[in-house]
Write a protein that holds these residues in place. Structure first.
Motif, PDB file in Angstrom:
ATOM      1  N   PRO A  14      24.282 -10.086  14.027  1.00  0.00           N
ATOM      2  CA  PRO A  14      24.202  -9.800  12.587  1.00  0.00           C
ATOM      3  C   PRO A  14      23.561 -10.964  11.835  1.00  0.00           C
ATOM      4  CG  PRO A  14      26.328  -9.116  13.426  1.00  0.00           C
ATOM      5  CD  PRO A  14      25.646  -9.855  14.551  1.00  0.00           C
ATOM      6  N   GLY A  15      22.676 -10.612  10.919  1.00  0.00           N
ATOM      7  CA  GLY A  15      21.933 -11.617  10.181  1.00  0.00           C
ATOM      8  C   GLY A  15      20.623 -12.012  10.823  1.00  0.00           C
ATOM      9  N   SER A  17      16.879 -11.265  13.047  1.00  0.00           N
ATOM     10  CA  SER A  17      15.630 -10.562  12.741  1.00  0.00           C
ATOM     11  C   SER A  17      14.987 -10.015  14.002  1.00  0.00           C
ATOM     12  CB  SER A  17      14.643 -11.522  12.062  1.00  0.00           C
ATOM     13  OG  SER A  17      15.138 -11.993  10.837  1.00  0.00           O
ATOM     14  N   ARG A  67      15.265  -5.856   2.913  1.00  0.00           N
ATOM     15  CA  ARG A  67      15.495  -6.462   4.235  1.00  0.00           C
ATOM     16  C   ARG A  67      14.389  -6.122   5.230  1.00  0.00           C
ATOM     17  NH1 ARG A  67      19.667  -4.843   7.232  1.00  0.00           N
ATOM     18  NH2 ARG A  67      19.762  -2.735   6.368  1.00  0.00           N
ATOM     19  N   ASN A  84      14.819  -7.997   8.795  1.00  0.00           N
ATOM     20  CA  ASN A  84      15.569  -9.225   8.556  1.00  0.00           C
ATOM     21  C   ASN A  84      16.989  -8.887   8.112  1.00  0.00           C
ATOM     22  OD1 ASN A  84      13.183 -10.688   9.056  1.00  0.00           O
ATOM     23  ND2 ASN A  84      12.600 -10.623   6.897  1.00  0.00           N
ATOM     24  N   SER A  85      17.853  -9.885   8.174  1.00  0.00           N
ATOM     25  CA  SER A  85      19.250  -9.711   7.731  1.00  0.00           C
ATOM     26  C   SER A  85      19.864  -8.456   8.346  1.00  0.00           C
ATOM     27  CB  SER A  85      19.309  -9.635   6.208  1.00  0.00           C
ATOM     28  OG  SER A  85      18.762 -10.798   5.627  1.00  0.00           O
ATOM     29  N   LEU A  86      19.697  -8.327   9.637  1.00  0.00           N
ATOM     30  CA  LEU A  86      20.158  -7.123  10.319  1.00  0.00           C
ATOM     31  C   LEU A  86      21.673  -6.992  10.272  1.00  0.00           C
ATOM     32  CD1 LEU A  86      17.620  -7.161  13.251  1.00  0.00           C
ATOM     33  CD2 LEU A  86      18.015  -5.226  11.731  1.00  0.00           C
ATOM     34  N   LYS A  87      22.112  -5.746  10.185  1.00  0.00           N
ATOM     35  CA  LYS A  87      23.529  -5.411  10.112  1.00  0.00           C
ATOM     36  C   LYS A  87      23.899  -4.508  11.288  1.00  0.00           C
ATOM     37  CE  LYS A  87      23.198  -5.270   5.055  1.00  0.00           C
ATOM     38  NZ  LYS A  87      23.419  -4.435   3.843  1.00  0.00           N
ATOM     39  N   ASP A  90      22.519  -1.056  11.375  1.00  0.00           N
ATOM     40  CA  ASP A  90      21.104  -0.849  11.692  1.00  0.00           C
ATOM     41  C   ASP A  90      20.904  -0.464  13.156  1.00  0.00           C
ATOM     42  OD1 ASP A  90      20.380  -3.662   9.595  1.00  0.00           O
ATOM     43  OD2 ASP A  90      20.105  -1.541   9.095  1.00  0.00           O
ATOM     44  N   SER A 114      27.678  -8.833  17.472  1.00  0.00           N
ATOM     45  CA  SER A 114      28.053 -10.200  17.813  1.00  0.00           C
ATOM     46  C   SER A 114      28.748 -10.243  19.168  1.00  0.00           C
ATOM     47  CB  SER A 114      28.959 -10.770  16.723  1.00  0.00           C
ATOM     48  OG  SER A 114      30.082  -9.933  16.532  1.00  0.00           O
TER      49      SER A 114
END
Length: 114
Positions: A14-15, A17, A67, A84-87, A90, A114
């Protein structure tokens, strides 16, 4: 024969790219709007982003605005999706598409965990 080949997916925290690429062939790439879609398990396919004719406008799903960035290189018959700033939400298989052409590539898996 229309071909679309996506690449660039993978596992990211997470977060992080990723940059997806889609190489197209079999049609006049430069005159078609190109789109990125995604489909997560158990969910409907979702339009993520679309870019119109060279230098044209871009549309994004509300969930990715700010994003993700879609771009294209007509010399390379390639459309890109910078993420970017992947969650975690996504996470999905991402596909590209030429608007108006019934064809799809194998997709590329994006996993945000994670």
């Amino acid at each position: 024969q229309v071909q679309l080949v996506e690449s660039g997916g993978g596992l990211v925290q997470p977060g992080g790219s990723l940059r997806l690429s889609c190489v197209a062939s079999g049609f006049i790439f430069s005159i078609y709007a190109m789109s990125w879609y995604r489909q997560a398990p158990g969910k409907e396919r979702e339009l993520v982003a679309r870019i119109y004719n060279p230098g044209g406008s871009k549309n994004y799903a509300d969930s990715v605005k700010g994003r993700f960035t879609i771009s294209r290189d007509n010399a390379k018959n390639t459309v890109y999706l910078q993420m970017n700033s992947l969650k975690p939400e996504d996470t999905a298989v991402y596909y590209c598409n030429a608007y108006g052409i019934q064809a799809a590539g194998p997709g590329t898996q994006v996993t945000v965990s994670s």
